[in-house]
Enzyme design. Structure first.
Site, PDB file in Angstrom:
ATOM      1  N   HIS A  54       0.831  -1.221   0.000  1.00 30.31           N
ATOM      2  CA  HIS A  54       0.000   0.000   0.000  1.00 30.31           C
ATOM      3  C   HIS A  54       0.863   1.267   0.000  1.00 30.31           C
ATOM      4  O   HIS A  54       0.496   2.268   0.614  1.00 30.31           O
ATOM      5  CB  HIS A  54      -0.939   0.026   1.210  1.00 30.31           C
ATOM      6  CG  HIS A  54      -1.938  -1.092   1.221  1.00 30.31           C
ATOM      7  ND1 HIS A  54      -3.197  -0.973   0.696  1.00 30.31           N
ATOM      8  CD2 HIS A  54      -1.859  -2.360   1.695  1.00 30.31           C
ATOM      9  CE1 HIS A  54      -3.859  -2.114   0.852  1.00 30.31           C
ATOM     10  NE2 HIS A  54      -3.070  -2.970   1.449  1.00 30.31           N
TER      11      HIS A  54
ATOM     12  N   ASN B 189     -10.235  -2.783   2.474  1.00 27.65           N
ATOM     13  CA  ASN B 189      -9.920  -2.797   1.047  1.00 27.65           C
ATOM     14  C   ASN B 189     -11.200  -2.549   0.248  1.00 27.65           C
ATOM     15  O   ASN B 189     -12.294  -2.498   0.811  1.00 27.65           O
ATOM     16  CB  ASN B 189      -9.355  -4.162   0.637  1.00 27.65           C
ATOM     17  CG  ASN B 189      -7.874  -4.308   0.958  1.00 27.65           C
ATOM     18  OD1 ASN B 189      -7.178  -3.330   1.232  1.00 27.65           O
ATOM     19  ND2 ASN B 189      -7.395  -5.537   0.934  1.00 27.65           N
TER      20      ASN B 189
HETATM   21 FE1  HDE Z   1      -2.423  -4.703   5.542  1.00 29.12          FE
HETATM   22  N1  HDE Z   1      -0.621  -3.894   5.996  1.00 29.12           N
HETATM   23  N2  HDE Z   1      -1.765  -6.508   6.141  1.00 29.12           N
HETATM   24  N3  HDE Z   1      -4.149  -5.580   4.920  1.00 29.12           N
HETATM   25  N4  HDE Z   1      -3.066  -2.944   4.879  1.00 29.12           N
HETATM   26  C1  HDE Z   1      -0.267  -2.617   5.830  1.00 29.12           C
HETATM   27  O1  HDE Z   1       0.814  -1.301   7.446  1.00 29.12           O
HETATM   28  C2  HDE Z   1      -0.666  -6.732   6.870  1.00 29.12           C
HETATM   29  C3  HDE Z   1      -4.491  -6.890   5.063  1.00 29.12           C
HETATM   30  C4  HDE Z   1      -4.319  -2.654   4.451  1.00 29.12           C
HETATM   31  O2  HDE Z   1      -3.218   3.591   3.928  1.00 29.12           O
HETATM   32  C5  HDE Z   1       1.053  -2.285   6.464  1.00 29.12           C
HETATM   33  O3  HDE Z   1       1.110   0.907   7.789  1.00 29.12           O
HETATM   34  C6  HDE Z   1      -0.597  -8.109   7.275  1.00 29.12           C
HETATM   35  C7  HDE Z   1      -5.891  -7.085   4.829  1.00 29.12           C
HETATM   36  C8  HDE Z   1      -4.390  -1.269   4.066  1.00 29.12           C
HETATM   37  O4  HDE Z   1      -1.560   3.404   5.341  1.00 29.12           O
HETATM   38  C9  HDE Z   1       1.465  -3.605   7.109  1.00 29.12           C
HETATM   39  C10 HDE Z   1      -1.696  -8.705   6.746  1.00 29.12           C
HETATM   40  C11 HDE Z   1      -6.375  -5.845   4.542  1.00 29.12           C
HETATM   41  C12 HDE Z   1      -3.120  -0.749   4.306  1.00 29.12           C
HETATM   42  C13 HDE Z   1       0.322  -4.512   6.738  1.00 29.12           C
HETATM   43  C14 HDE Z   1      -2.438  -7.697   6.051  1.00 29.12           C
HETATM   44  C15 HDE Z   1      -5.278  -4.914   4.601  1.00 29.12           C
HETATM   45  C16 HDE Z   1      -2.325  -1.826   4.825  1.00 29.12           C
HETATM   46  C17 HDE Z   1       2.060  -1.650   5.556  1.00 29.12           C
HETATM   47  C18 HDE Z   1      -2.103 -10.164   6.835  1.00 29.12           C
HETATM   48  C19 HDE Z   1      -7.804  -5.454   4.169  1.00 29.12           C
HETATM   49  C20 HDE Z   1      -2.652   0.653   4.032  1.00 29.12           C
HETATM   50  C21 HDE Z   1       2.185  -0.207   6.015  1.00 29.12           C
HETATM   51  C22 HDE Z   1      -2.312 -10.598   8.181  1.00 29.12           C
HETATM   52  C23 HDE Z   1      -8.714  -5.602   5.293  1.00 29.12           C
HETATM   53  C24 HDE Z   1      -3.010   1.580   5.133  1.00 29.12           C
HETATM   54  C25 HDE Z   1       1.332  -0.100   7.157  1.00 29.12           C
HETATM   55  C26 HDE Z   1      -2.562   2.978   4.776  1.00 29.12           C
HETATM   56  C27 HDE Z   1      -0.999  -1.677   5.229  1.00 29.12           C
HETATM   57  C28 HDE Z   1       0.279  -5.780   7.151  1.00 29.12           C
HETATM   58  C29 HDE Z   1      -3.620  -7.991   5.330  1.00 29.12           C
HETATM   59  C30 HDE Z   1      -5.454  -3.512   4.340  1.00 29.12           C
HETATM   60  C31 HDE Z   1       2.813  -4.161   6.677  1.00 29.12           C
HETATM   61  C32 HDE Z   1       0.504  -8.740   8.079  1.00 29.12           C
HETATM   62  C33 HDE Z   1      -6.679  -8.386   4.922  1.00 29.12           C
HETATM   63  C34 HDE Z   1      -5.601  -0.537   3.509  1.00 29.12           C
HETATM   64  O5  HDE Z   1       1.564  -3.505   8.492  1.00 29.12           O
END
Ligand code: HDE
Length: 705
Positions: A93, A166
């Site tokens: 993202h 999302n």
């Molecule tokens: Fe994320 N995800 N994600 N994700 N995600 C990040 O956090 C992570 C997942 C989502 O505009 C990171 O600040 C793991 C699902 C958005 O700043 C990080 C897993 C969904 C954004 C991270 C998921 C998301 C992130 C990277 C599996 C939809 C951007 C930078 C367990 C519900 C937020 C940060 C923004 C961002 C980890 C799965 C949505 C690395 C480990 C499912 C919208 O922490």
């Protein structure tokens, strides 16, 4: 041949000497961009220590042509800061766009929760929302085929609530432990560092081909959901089930949904690729311009509420993030509205430094046992430390709660708060006014009994990987199904490994045999590869039309942009009428002309165009009008950009309004059907066409799988 005269080293240094003498270091260079302190009311330029700077153009040198001195602390401070301007981008993202706004509750959930944001109707809660692509780096384009992040921070009086979702209601994997592998597979391949921001490559499809739980998400990402026309025309989903807790501690499951006021709209793949070339910042610019124009993007917040008993009766496990609950089973209840109405003052300070954490919840809320959510509760806090570099990231203005917050956490990198006093612990007797816990207060976890065998065990209720993928595919309109099949052919054609293509077609046979046949045909794959064994029988679920895009299109022009092609001699009255009607219907309008500065219309009036034809192709608009003089139309028939303007609008199924004189261009662009094409005088019909795409035209333009 005349000999080219080159300056001798002496001549060069003499002219440099002259410059140094004629431009003393304390005067501004010509160009007028530099202000002396106090001049024109401008603020004095200072160092970060507050020292007023007299010269921001010349570093301190031993003599005018001499070496720069190490003592030039002004130069060193400026370069030092510049060298450290970048922070690590988000690992996923990374490319995002954000805006400020407000959330207002319209329907109280008081029986279900004590969270005031969900019970106090009419309160205006400040929010910041960030939309993002997942796969590409911060400098990648806005329009790859990709899932979009939809993250909202609510600054409530009970603390910050982050709903980090999302634009697709399910996810690829069932367990957080798989996330690094999924992301490594989808990102650019590590040895060659390409492709950027694309799923169409071997490692992604290789991973997917051995991860059958991702098949439902694969159907969504191959649909036009991953090609949104505008960030304001996407739905948003919290994905996981969360819990709401009422004043008696009773818990109800909840899933969150965002529904756009502008309606759902996507682009067509060919169009998307051309948009990427024409404007890599397409979504960011569109969002910025909509807010500037006062067309504020708006979403309804809706919930699906259900009890444990209702959850137990569902034909799948709601804790499995690869599953959704069809609206037809548990209806959506609209409870509030978010309006985004202010662009950030500074992209870095706000959009880049905002730190979302799904663990930021409020009293009256709790998590479910969804294993993906449970992993996310760790990941986001951890990632902020490496990205923002300090455990005090919550003190940055964009992250700080707008309600009071106090505790005995101390010090740390970049501590901003002057934490006064002797006592930095709790409990204590020395500081009666210091913050203390209050058992009667606010946040308590749901009292849930847990029992069972500890272990790395996937529940059997997570075993069905195909039924909902089938439900999604079969619920689509025929046009949408064709787009999914074609997207699969496109993507798998970029995969070099035949075994991976075969494995994917094998999975598709479980989703829909006809889909598998179409994709296999598109890949020239014979015989049809075998389907892998499915762990449990595949169920035929009742179809859910709510999963469509086309079927759900709204009758609106809000957020749409109409392009009107004009040139010298264009009929002034027709241009004015079209423009006004489109504006009145809530669209934005841009005038495009072969030359941007001045266009002389039929009545002698002179107007400036908003875009020059070569740099403003029709892919940037939702519908186009051609209002040219006969002479211009004839000339433009020889301009490929003008012919492409019409050809693309036509093949991308857009509404077209045209005056008699411009019809030559239609012929030149081989626009033979009259579907969706109308006279520039028939404004009403044109605007009706502009609200949608002319799907019936599609089969005459491209062979879909
Ligand atoms: Fe994320 N995800 N994600 N994700 N995600 C990040 O956090 C992570 C997942 C989502 O505009 C990171 O600040 C793991 C699902 C958005 O700043 C990080 C897993 C969904 C954004 C991270 C998921 C998301 C992130 C990277 C599996 C939809 C951007 C930078 C367990 C519900 C937020 C940060 C923004 C961002 C980890 C799965 C949505 C690395 C480990 C499912 C919208 O922490």
């Amino acid at each position: 041949m005349t000999e080219k005269k080159t300056a001798t080293p002496n001549e060069i240094s003499r002219s440099a000497d002259k410059m140094a003498l004629s431009e003393p270091p304390h005067t501004a260079p010509s160009g007028g961009e530099w202000h002396q302190s106090g001049e024109d009311g401008a603020q004095p330029l200072t160092t970060n220590q507050g020292l007023k700077i007299a010269d921001n153009q010349n570093s301190l040198k031993a003599h005018p042509r001499g070496p720069t001195l190490l003592e030039d602390f002004i130069l060193r401070e400026k370069i030092f800061h510049f060298d450290h301007e970048r922070i690590p981008e988000r690992i996923v993202h990374a490319r995002g766009t954000g805006a400020h706004g407000v959330f207002e509750l319209t329907d109280s959930l008081e029986p279900f929760t004590t969270a005031k944001i969900l019970t106090e109707v009419g309160e205006s809660i400040p929010v910041f929302a960030r939309f993002s692509t997942v796969t590409g780096g911060a400098g990648s384009v806005d329009t790859p085929r990709d899932v979009r992040g939809f993250a909202v921070k609510f600054y409530t009086k009970q603390g910050n609530w982050d709903l980090v979702g999302n634009n697709i209601p399910v996810f690829f994997i069932q367990d957080a432990i798989k996330f690094p592998d999924l992301i490594h597979a989808v990102k650019m391949e590590p040895d060659r560092a390409f492709p950027q921001a694309a799923t169409a490559h071997d490692t992604f499809w290789d991973y997917i081909s051995v991860t059958p739980e991702s098949m439902h998400m694969v159907m969504w990402i191959m649909s036009d959901r991953t090609l949104p026309r505008s960030l304001a025309m996407m739905e948003g989903f919290g994905i996981h089930s969360f819990r709401l807790l009422n004043s008696e501690g009773k818990s109800t499951f909840v899933k969150f949904h965002w529904r756009p006021k502008f309606g759902l709209q996507s682009t067509i793949w060919d169009e998307t690729m051309k948009i990427t070339g024409a404007d890599p910042d397409f979504h960011r610019r569109d969002f910025f311009e909509a807010i500037e124009a006062g067309q504020f993007p708006e979403w309804d917040l809706a919930v699906q509420l259900f009890t444990q008993e209702e959850a137990d009766a569902l034909p799948f496990d709601h804790l499995d993030p690869t599953k959704l609950i069809p609206e037809e089973l548990i209806p959506l209840r609209v409870i509030g509205r978010m309006t985004l109405n202010r662009w950030p003052d500074n992209f870095f300070a706000e959009t880049e430094q905002i730190a979302f954490c799904p663990s930021n919840i409020l009293p009256g809320m709790d998590f479910s046992n969804d294993p993906l959510l449970q992993g996310r509760l760790f990941s986001y806090l951890d990632t902020q430390l490496s990205r923002l570099g300090s455990p005090n990231f919550h003190q940055l203005p964009i992250n700080a709660p707008k309600c009071p917050f106090a505790n005995q956490q101390r010090d740390g990198h970049m501590q901003m708060a002057p934490q006064a006093g002797r006592v930095a612990y709790e409990p204590n007797t020395l500081a009666p006014d210091a913050p203390r816990e209050d058992p009667a207060q606010e946040f308590v976890s749901a009292k849930i009994e847990e029992s069972g065998v500890k272990g790395r065990i996937r529940p059997e209720s997570f075993a069905d990987h195909y039924s909902q993928a089938r439900l999604f595919f079969l619920s689509q309109t025929a046009y949408e199904q064709a787009h999914i099949a074609s997207a699969l052919v496109f993507e798998l054609s970029k995969v070099a490994q035949t075994s991976v293509r075969e494995a994917m077609v094998g999975h598709l046979r479980h989703i829909d045999e006809n889909l598998a046949v179409r994709v296999a045909h598109g890949l020239a794959l014979t015989p049809l590869p075998p389907a892998p064994p499915a762990s449990v029988p595949i169920k035929d679920l009742p179809l859910s039309p709510a999963l469509q895009l086309i079927g759900k299109a709204k009758d609106t022009l809000l957020g749409r942009v109409i392009g009107i092609l004009i040139d010298n001699g264009s009929d002034a009255a027709t241009v004015a009428k079209l423009k006004q009607a489109a504006l009145d219907a809530g669209a934005r309008v841009k005038l495009i002309a072969p030359r941007i500065g001045a266009v002389k219309l039929s009545d002698g009036s002179v107007i400036a165009a908003d875009g020059q034809l070569a740099g403003t192709p029709s892919v940037l608009f939702d519908a186009v009008a051609l209002v040219l003089s006969a002479e211009s139309a004839k000339l433009l028939c020889k301009e490929s950009v003008a012919v492409d303007f019409v050809r693309d609008a036509y093949s991308h199924l857009k509404g077209i309004a045209i005056n008699k004189e411009s019809e030559l261009l239609l012929e030149k662009a081989d626009a033979t059907s009259t579907l969706g094409i109308t006279s520039a005088n028939n404004v009403e019909q044109f605007l009706k066409f502009a609200k949608t795409r002319q799907w019936e035209r599609e089969s005459s333009h491209r062979t879909l799988a």
